[in-house]
Motif scaffolding. Structure first.
Motif, PDB file in Angstrom:
ATOM      1  N   GLY A  22       0.835  -1.193   0.000  1.00 24.57           N
ATOM      2  CA  GLY A  22       0.000   0.000   0.000  1.00 24.57           C
ATOM      3  C   GLY A  22       0.872   1.246   0.000  1.00 24.57           C
ATOM      4  O   GLY A  22       2.105   1.146  -0.105  1.00 24.57           O
ATOM      5  N   ALA A  23       0.236   2.386   0.145  1.00 21.18           N
ATOM      6  CA  ALA A  23       0.924   3.674   0.008  1.00 21.18           C
ATOM      7  C   ALA A  23       2.182   3.799   0.880  1.00 21.18           C
ATOM      8  O   ALA A  23       3.136   4.473   0.509  1.00 21.18           O
ATOM      9  CB  ALA A  23      -0.048   4.791   0.331  1.00 21.18           C
ATOM     10  N   GLU A  28       8.771   6.408   1.671  1.00 20.68           N
ATOM     11  CA  GLU A  28      10.201   6.759   1.702  1.00 20.68           C
ATOM     12  C   GLU A  28      10.735   7.194   0.330  1.00 20.68           C
ATOM     13  O   GLU A  28      11.873   7.629   0.220  1.00 20.68           O
ATOM     14  CB  GLU A  28      11.015   5.576   2.250  1.00 20.68           C
ATOM     15  N   ILE A  31       6.454   9.997  -1.686  1.00 18.38           N
ATOM     16  CA  ILE A  31       5.063  10.096  -2.144  1.00 18.38           C
ATOM     17  C   ILE A  31       4.158  10.041  -0.914  1.00 18.38           C
ATOM     18  O   ILE A  31       4.195   9.058  -0.166  1.00 18.38           O
ATOM     19  CB  ILE A  31       4.728   8.941  -3.127  1.00 18.38           C
ATOM     20  N   ARG A  35      -3.581   7.817   4.735  1.00 21.34           N
ATOM     21  CA  ARG A  35      -3.950   7.738   6.156  1.00 21.34           C
ATOM     22  C   ARG A  35      -2.691   7.567   6.994  1.00 21.34           C
ATOM     23  O   ARG A  35      -1.597   7.655   6.494  1.00 21.34           O
ATOM     24  CB  ARG A  35      -4.916   6.575   6.376  1.00 21.34           C
ATOM     25  N   GLN A 100      -1.784  -1.806  -4.221  1.00 20.44           N
ATOM     26  CA  GLN A 100      -2.898  -0.843  -4.266  1.00 20.44           C
ATOM     27  C   GLN A 100      -2.378   0.483  -4.811  1.00 20.44           C
ATOM     28  O   GLN A 100      -3.140   1.414  -4.996  1.00 20.44           O
ATOM     29  CB  GLN A 100      -3.447  -0.617  -2.859  1.00 20.44           C
ATOM     30  N   ASP A 103       1.571   4.183  -8.451  1.00 20.33           N
ATOM     31  CA  ASP A 103       2.792   4.930  -8.778  1.00 20.33           C
ATOM     32  C   ASP A 103       3.789   4.210  -9.679  1.00 20.33           C
ATOM     33  O   ASP A 103       4.821   4.782 -10.051  1.00 20.33           O
ATOM     34  CB  ASP A 103       3.494   5.382  -7.469  1.00 20.33           C
ATOM     35  N   SER A 187      -2.951   0.506   5.412  1.00 21.52           N
ATOM     36  CA  SER A 187      -3.819   0.607   6.584  1.00 21.52           C
ATOM     37  C   SER A 187      -4.866  -0.507   6.554  1.00 21.52           C
ATOM     38  O   SER A 187      -5.583  -0.699   7.536  1.00 21.52           O
ATOM     39  CB  SER A 187      -4.481   1.986   6.645  1.00 21.52           C
ATOM     40  N   ALA A 188      -4.963  -1.210   5.416  1.00 22.60           N
ATOM     41  CA  ALA A 188      -5.854  -2.375   5.270  1.00 22.60           C
ATOM     42  C   ALA A 188      -7.316  -2.039   5.552  1.00 22.60           C
ATOM     43  O   ALA A 188      -8.045  -2.837   6.145  1.00 22.60           O
ATOM     44  CB  ALA A 188      -5.371  -3.534   6.150  1.00 22.60           C
ATOM     45  N   GLN A 228      10.194   0.934   9.311  1.00 26.04           N
ATOM     46  CA  GLN A 228      10.068   1.451   7.937  1.00 26.04           C
ATOM     47  C   GLN A 228      10.284   0.304   6.950  1.00 26.04           C
ATOM     48  O   GLN A 228      11.251  -0.464   7.082  1.00 26.04           O
ATOM     49  CB  GLN A 228      11.165   2.483   7.679  1.00 26.04           C
ATOM     50  N   ALA A 229       9.420   0.234   5.937  1.00 27.72           N
ATOM     51  CA  ALA A 229       9.552  -0.828   4.930  1.00 27.72           C
ATOM     52  C   ALA A 229      10.940  -0.799   4.277  1.00 27.72           C
ATOM     53  O   ALA A 229      11.521  -1.843   3.985  1.00 27.72           O
ATOM     54  CB  ALA A 229       8.467  -0.656   3.866  1.00 27.72           C
TER      55      ALA A 229
END
Ligand code: NAD
Length: 242
Positions: A22-23, A28, A31, A35, A100, A103, A187-188, A228-229
């Motif tokens: 997701g977003a 990082e 973008i 939420r 989702q 980009d 955020s699912a 952080q991913a």
């Protein structure tokens, strides 16, 4: 971040691994997310702009918002999370990305199988004759028009619209069949996309969440990494390599 042996064993022995993003995975890259604590929903309401009625009422305003987002996205680059997922293709047999995001950063990072549930900001189409346009659209008075005279819109799933059937069906199949299902930076709460998490759980998948904070689905996953991913995924990749 301590990565568990169980995570690494599960991933290494998996027949297929799904990364559901997701977003947050693109935060990082610069973008903005919708939420969460830095979400732009604290400032404006995308659901008021990202819907078909708003577009018909005021296409110029909707296009202004998308041109603004597109500029940010085209200037950004895949980050270490997107790149780690793409590199995992060299070490795991069947890596599938379900995103989702609009980009295009997973594809730009080199991921080969990417299902786009909500479209792609680099594509557009005419609402009248359905001709597809990539970046070559021309704006007259702030609005791009097709050769047929119809309005051109971004190829993005807006609030109240159906998801692309082929992308969703392929995602459901992959989620139901995979051995490991990562849930990254989401955020699912956006459905039907979030239902894939339950499809994976009802199948045989081991669920691993990566997020900076707990979410609606944290209580149903097998493991959560709160970080952080862009830090957690490269660490998982390093452990898989060794
Ligand atoms: P969301 O904005 O609802 O949630 C983002 C999540 O990411 C939050 O749970 C937040 O805690 C987490 N997060 C933030 N930074 C993180 C990081 N560095 N590492 C890990 N997690 C992090 O996003 P959503 O769940 O994808 O739903 C929003 C919808 O908006 C999606 O359908 C998507 O199409 C769209 N969207 C897309 C983009 C994009 O393409 N980059 C950006 C914003 C919104």
């Amino acid at each position: 971040m301590k990565i568990s042996d169980e995570t690494i064993d599960r991933v290494k022995s998996a027949g297929s691994v799904v990364f559901f993003s997701g977003a947050g995975i693109s935060a990082e890259s610069g973008i903005p997310i919708f939420r969460g604590k830095d979400g732009i929903w604290n400032k404006l309401k995308p659901e008021e702009l990202a819907n078909f009625d708003a577009f018909l009422r005021n296409p110029q305003m909707v296009w202004e918002w998308y041109e603004h987002r597109k500029k940010i996205i085209l200037e950004s680059k895949p980050n270490s999370a997107h790149l780690a997922i793409a590199e995992m293709q060299n070490f795991i047999s069947n890596v599938i990305v379900i995103t989702q995001n609009i980009d295009n950063l997973h594809k730009r990072a080199g991921s080969k199988i990417v299902y786009e549930l909500h479209g792609n900001i680099e594509r557009n189409y005419c609402i009248k004759c359905h001709t597809m346009y990539n970046r070559e659209i021309e704006f007259i008075d702030g609005i791009p028009k097709c050769k047929c005279g119809g309005l051109i819109r971004p190829d993005i799933v807006w609030f109240g619209e159906f998801l692309p059937q082929d992308q969703f069906n392929a995602s459901e199949k992959a989620s139901g069949e995979c051995d490991v299902f990562f849930i990254i930076g989401t955020s699912a709460v956006v459905y039907p996309a979030a239902s894939l998490i339950y499809t994976a759980k009802a199948g045989k998948a081991y669920l691993i969440e990566v997020n900076i904070e707990s979410t609606e689905i944290s209580h149903i996953v097998n493991e959560s990494y709160f970080g952080q991913a862009g830090e957690v995924l490269p660490e998982i990749l390093e452990k898989i390599k060794n």
